[in-house]
Design a protein around this motif. Structure first.
Motif, PDB file in Angstrom:
ATOM      1  N   VAL A  28       0.855  -1.195   0.000  1.00  0.00           N
ATOM      2  CA  VAL A  28       0.000   0.000   0.000  1.00  0.00           C
ATOM      3  C   VAL A  28       0.887   1.240   0.000  1.00  0.00           C
ATOM      4  CG1 VAL A  28      -1.780   1.243   1.258  1.00  0.00           C
ATOM      5  CG2 VAL A  28      -1.785  -1.255   1.248  1.00  0.00           C
ATOM      6  N   PHE A  29       0.539   2.179  -0.873  1.00  0.00           N
ATOM      7  CA  PHE A  29       1.233   3.459  -0.962  1.00  0.00           C
ATOM      8  C   PHE A  29       0.262   4.546  -0.526  1.00  0.00           C
ATOM      9  CE2 PHE A  29       2.493   7.197  -3.581  1.00  0.00           C
ATOM     10  CZ  PHE A  29       3.698   7.443  -2.962  1.00  0.00           C
ATOM     11  N   ASP A  30       0.464   5.066   0.674  1.00  0.00           N
ATOM     12  CA  ASP A  30      -0.409   6.125   1.189  1.00  0.00           C
ATOM     13  C   ASP A  30       0.141   7.479   0.789  1.00  0.00           C
ATOM     14  OD1 ASP A  30      -2.182   4.426   2.434  1.00  0.00           O
ATOM     15  OD2 ASP A  30      -1.003   4.328   4.270  1.00  0.00           O
ATOM     16  N   HIS A  31      -0.615   8.131  -0.055  1.00  0.00           N
ATOM     17  CA  HIS A  31      -0.254   9.473  -0.493  1.00  0.00           C
ATOM     18  C   HIS A  31      -1.494  10.333  -0.364  1.00  0.00           C
ATOM     19  CE1 HIS A  31       1.484  12.672  -2.961  1.00  0.00           C
ATOM     20  NE2 HIS A  31       2.639  12.108  -2.691  1.00  0.00           N
ATOM     21  N   THR A  32      -1.324  11.612  -0.068  1.00  0.00           N
ATOM     22  CA  THR A  32      -2.475  12.464   0.223  1.00  0.00           C
ATOM     23  C   THR A  32      -3.377  12.658  -0.988  1.00  0.00           C
ATOM     24  OG1 THR A  32      -1.117  14.416  -0.222  1.00  0.00           O
ATOM     25  CG2 THR A  32      -1.322  13.710   2.063  1.00  0.00           C
ATOM     26  N   TRP A  33      -2.824  12.962  -2.143  1.00  0.00           N
ATOM     27  CA  TRP A  33      -3.669  13.251  -3.299  1.00  0.00           C
ATOM     28  C   TRP A  33      -2.975  12.789  -4.568  1.00  0.00           C
ATOM     29  CZ3 TRP A  33      -4.178  16.259  -7.769  1.00  0.00           C
ATOM     30  CH2 TRP A  33      -5.480  16.424  -8.205  1.00  0.00           C
ATOM     31  N   LEU A  34      -3.641  11.905  -5.302  1.00  0.00           N
ATOM     32  CA  LEU A  34      -3.110  11.409  -6.571  1.00  0.00           C
ATOM     33  C   LEU A  34      -4.175  11.565  -7.640  1.00  0.00           C
ATOM     34  CD1 LEU A  34      -1.480   8.063  -5.401  1.00  0.00           C
ATOM     35  CD2 LEU A  34      -0.300  10.178  -5.923  1.00  0.00           C
ATOM     36  N   PHE A  35      -3.766  11.911  -8.845  1.00  0.00           N
ATOM     37  CA  PHE A  35      -4.692  12.024  -9.965  1.00  0.00           C
ATOM     38  C   PHE A  35      -3.896  11.897 -11.250  1.00  0.00           C
ATOM     39  CE2 PHE A  35      -7.412  14.115 -13.059  1.00  0.00           C
ATOM     40  CZ  PHE A  35      -8.648  13.592 -12.730  1.00  0.00           C
ATOM     41  N   GLY A  36      -4.360  11.070 -12.164  1.00  0.00           N
ATOM     42  CA  GLY A  36      -3.714  10.954 -13.465  1.00  0.00           C
ATOM     43  C   GLY A  36      -3.102   9.592 -13.719  1.00  0.00           C
ATOM     44  N   ARG A  37      -2.135   9.587 -14.629  1.00  0.00           N
ATOM     45  CA  ARG A  37      -1.485   8.350 -15.063  1.00  0.00           C
ATOM     46  C   ARG A  37      -0.183   8.164 -14.300  1.00  0.00           C
ATOM     47  NH1 ARG A  37       2.237   7.387 -19.662  1.00  0.00           N
ATOM     48  NH2 ARG A  37       2.007   5.208 -20.231  1.00  0.00           N
ATOM     49  N   TYR A  38       0.023   6.959 -13.805  1.00  0.00           N
ATOM     50  CA  TYR A  38       1.227   6.635 -13.046  1.00  0.00           C
ATOM     51  C   TYR A  38       1.825   5.332 -13.554  1.00  0.00           C
ATOM     52  CZ  TYR A  38      -0.140  10.223  -9.758  1.00  0.00           C
ATOM     53  OH  TYR A  38      -0.467  11.423  -9.203  1.00  0.00           O
ATOM     54  N   THR A  39       3.123   5.189 -13.367  1.00  0.00           N
ATOM     55  CA  THR A  39       3.828   3.957 -13.700  1.00  0.00           C
ATOM     56  C   THR A  39       4.598   3.501 -12.468  1.00  0.00           C
ATOM     57  OG1 THR A  39       4.064   4.613 -16.005  1.00  0.00           O
ATOM     58  CG2 THR A  39       5.514   2.884 -15.225  1.00  0.00           C
ATOM     59  N   ALA A  40       4.307   2.288 -12.023  1.00  0.00           N
ATOM     60  CA  ALA A  40       5.023   1.705 -10.884  1.00  0.00           C
ATOM     61  C   ALA A  40       6.100   0.777 -11.433  1.00  0.00           C
ATOM     62  CB  ALA A  40       4.056   0.927  -9.997  1.00  0.00           C
ATOM     63  N   THR A  41       7.300   0.904 -10.912  1.00  0.00           N
ATOM     64  CA  THR A  41       8.415   0.071 -11.324  1.00  0.00           C
ATOM     65  C   THR A  41       8.861  -0.769 -10.132  1.00  0.00           C
ATOM     66  OG1 THR A  41       9.136   1.769 -12.869  1.00  0.00           O
ATOM     67  CG2 THR A  41      10.728   0.065 -12.310  1.00  0.00           C
ATOM     68  N   ALA A  42       8.857  -2.073 -10.301  1.00  0.00           N
ATOM     69  CA  ALA A  42       9.295  -2.984  -9.238  1.00  0.00           C
ATOM     70  C   ALA A  42      10.643  -3.570  -9.632  1.00  0.00           C
ATOM     71  CB  ALA A  42       8.276  -4.099  -9.042  1.00  0.00           C
ATOM     72  N   LYS A  43      11.589  -3.439  -8.720  1.00  0.00           N
ATOM     73  CA  LYS A  43      12.913  -4.034  -8.912  1.00  0.00           C
ATOM     74  C   LYS A  43      13.067  -5.077  -7.814  1.00  0.00           C
ATOM     75  CE  LYS A  43      14.849   0.078 -10.955  1.00  0.00           C
ATOM     76  NZ  LYS A  43      15.842   1.158 -10.846  1.00  0.00           N
ATOM     77  N   ILE A  44      13.023  -6.342  -8.208  1.00  0.00           N
ATOM     78  CA  ILE A  44      13.035  -7.460  -7.277  1.00  0.00           C
ATOM     79  C   ILE A  44      14.379  -8.179  -7.352  1.00  0.00           C
ATOM     80  CG2 ILE A  44      11.858  -9.566  -6.567  1.00  0.00           C
ATOM     81  CD1 ILE A  44      10.089  -7.098  -6.425  1.00  0.00           C
ATOM     82  N   ASN A  45      15.036  -8.288  -6.205  1.00  0.00           N
ATOM     83  CA  ASN A  45      16.294  -9.020  -6.117  1.00  0.00           C
ATOM     84  C   ASN A  45      15.958 -10.483  -5.842  1.00  0.00           C
ATOM     85  OD1 ASN A  45      18.754 -10.150  -5.491  1.00  0.00           O
ATOM     86  ND2 ASN A  45      19.466  -8.350  -4.366  1.00  0.00           N
ATOM     87  N   TRP A  64     -12.787  10.110  -7.221  1.00  0.00           N
ATOM     88  CA  TRP A  64     -14.214  10.277  -7.518  1.00  0.00           C
ATOM     89  C   TRP A  64     -14.781  11.517  -6.832  1.00  0.00           C
ATOM     90  CZ3 TRP A  64     -17.927  10.222  -3.732  1.00  0.00           C
ATOM     91  CH2 TRP A  64     -17.542   9.764  -2.496  1.00  0.00           C
ATOM     92  N   ILE A  65     -14.228  11.945  -5.727  1.00  0.00           N
ATOM     93  CA  ILE A  65     -14.723  13.158  -5.063  1.00  0.00           C
ATOM     94  C   ILE A  65     -14.393  14.381  -5.921  1.00  0.00           C
ATOM     95  CG2 ILE A  65     -14.460  14.628  -3.023  1.00  0.00           C
ATOM     96  CD1 ILE A  65     -13.952  12.091  -1.428  1.00  0.00           C
ATOM     97  N   PHE A  66     -13.180  14.441  -6.454  1.00  0.00           N
ATOM     98  CA  PHE A  66     -12.771  15.556  -7.306  1.00  0.00           C
ATOM     99  C   PHE A  66     -13.618  15.616  -8.578  1.00  0.00           C
ATOM    100  CE2 PHE A  66      -9.901  17.131 -10.711  1.00  0.00           C
ATOM    101  CZ  PHE A  66      -9.758  18.433 -10.252  1.00  0.00           C
ATOM    102  N   VAL A  67     -13.839  14.462  -9.199  1.00  0.00           N
ATOM    103  CA  VAL A  67     -14.646  14.419 -10.422  1.00  0.00           C
ATOM    104  C   VAL A  67     -16.089  14.820 -10.129  1.00  0.00           C
ATOM    105  CG1 VAL A  67     -15.545  12.900 -12.216  1.00  0.00           C
ATOM    106  CG2 VAL A  67     -13.161  12.735 -11.539  1.00  0.00           C
ATOM    107  N   SER A  68     -16.646  14.368  -9.012  1.00  0.00           N
ATOM    108  CA  SER A  68     -18.034  14.727  -8.671  1.00  0.00           C
ATOM    109  C   SER A  68     -18.152  16.214  -8.355  1.00  0.00           C
ATOM    110  CB  SER A  68     -18.549  13.882  -7.511  1.00  0.00           C
ATOM    111  OG  SER A  68     -17.796  14.122  -6.348  1.00  0.00           O
ATOM    112  N   GLU A  69     -17.138  16.820  -7.734  1.00  0.00           N
ATOM    113  CA  GLU A  69     -17.164  18.260  -7.480  1.00  0.00           C
ATOM    114  C   GLU A  69     -17.143  19.058  -8.781  1.00  0.00           C
ATOM    115  OE1 GLU A  69     -13.857  18.892  -4.901  1.00  0.00           O
ATOM    116  OE2 GLU A  69     -14.973  18.297  -3.104  1.00  0.00           O
ATOM    117  N   ILE A  70     -16.344  18.634  -9.730  1.00  0.00           N
ATOM    118  CA  ILE A  70     -16.313  19.309 -11.039  1.00  0.00           C
ATOM    119  C   ILE A  70     -17.663  19.171 -11.728  1.00  0.00           C
ATOM    120  CG2 ILE A  70     -15.320  19.185 -13.357  1.00  0.00           C
ATOM    121  CD1 ILE A  70     -12.647  18.620 -12.080  1.00  0.00           C
TER     122      ILE A  70
END
Length: 96
Positions: A28-45, A64-70
């Motif tokens: 889990v990645f807890d971040h306050t506010w995210l919106f848009g396209r993201y790329t996660a990169t996993a480097k596994i040893n 969904w809160i931001f979209v509903s407000e708009i």
């Protein structure tokens, strides 16, 4: 993110899996506010011979809160425009 900047880094504790088996883990990645396209990169040893596997996953985050407000703002604006155009009459002022 979609602008190419790094949002965060998560270090995952060692996780063991047997050959020819599947074992999943949720991170889990807890971040306050995210919106848009993201790329996660996993480097596994792999844990031997210092071999590192790299995998990328692209996903979209839509709050969904931001979209509903708009959407609500657009609806209120349309009702306001409708109210003004039905209540008031606009005329050009003529110069004499």
């Amino acid at each position: 993110n979609m602008l190419g900047t790094e949002v965060g880094v998560i270090e995952v504790d060692p996780w063991y899996a047997m050959p020819h088996s599947v074992r999943s883990r949720e991170v889990v990645f807890d971040h306050t506010w995210l919106f848009g396209r993201y790329t996660a990169t996993a480097k596994i040893n792999r844990g031997y011979n210092n071999e590192i596997d790299t995998m990328q996953y692209t996903f979209y985050v839509i709050d969904w809160i931001f979209v509903s407000e708009i959407f609500l703002g657009i609806v209120v604006l349309l009702f306001f425009i409708r109210f003004v155009t039905r209540r008031f009459e606009f005329r050009l002022k003529r110069k004499e």
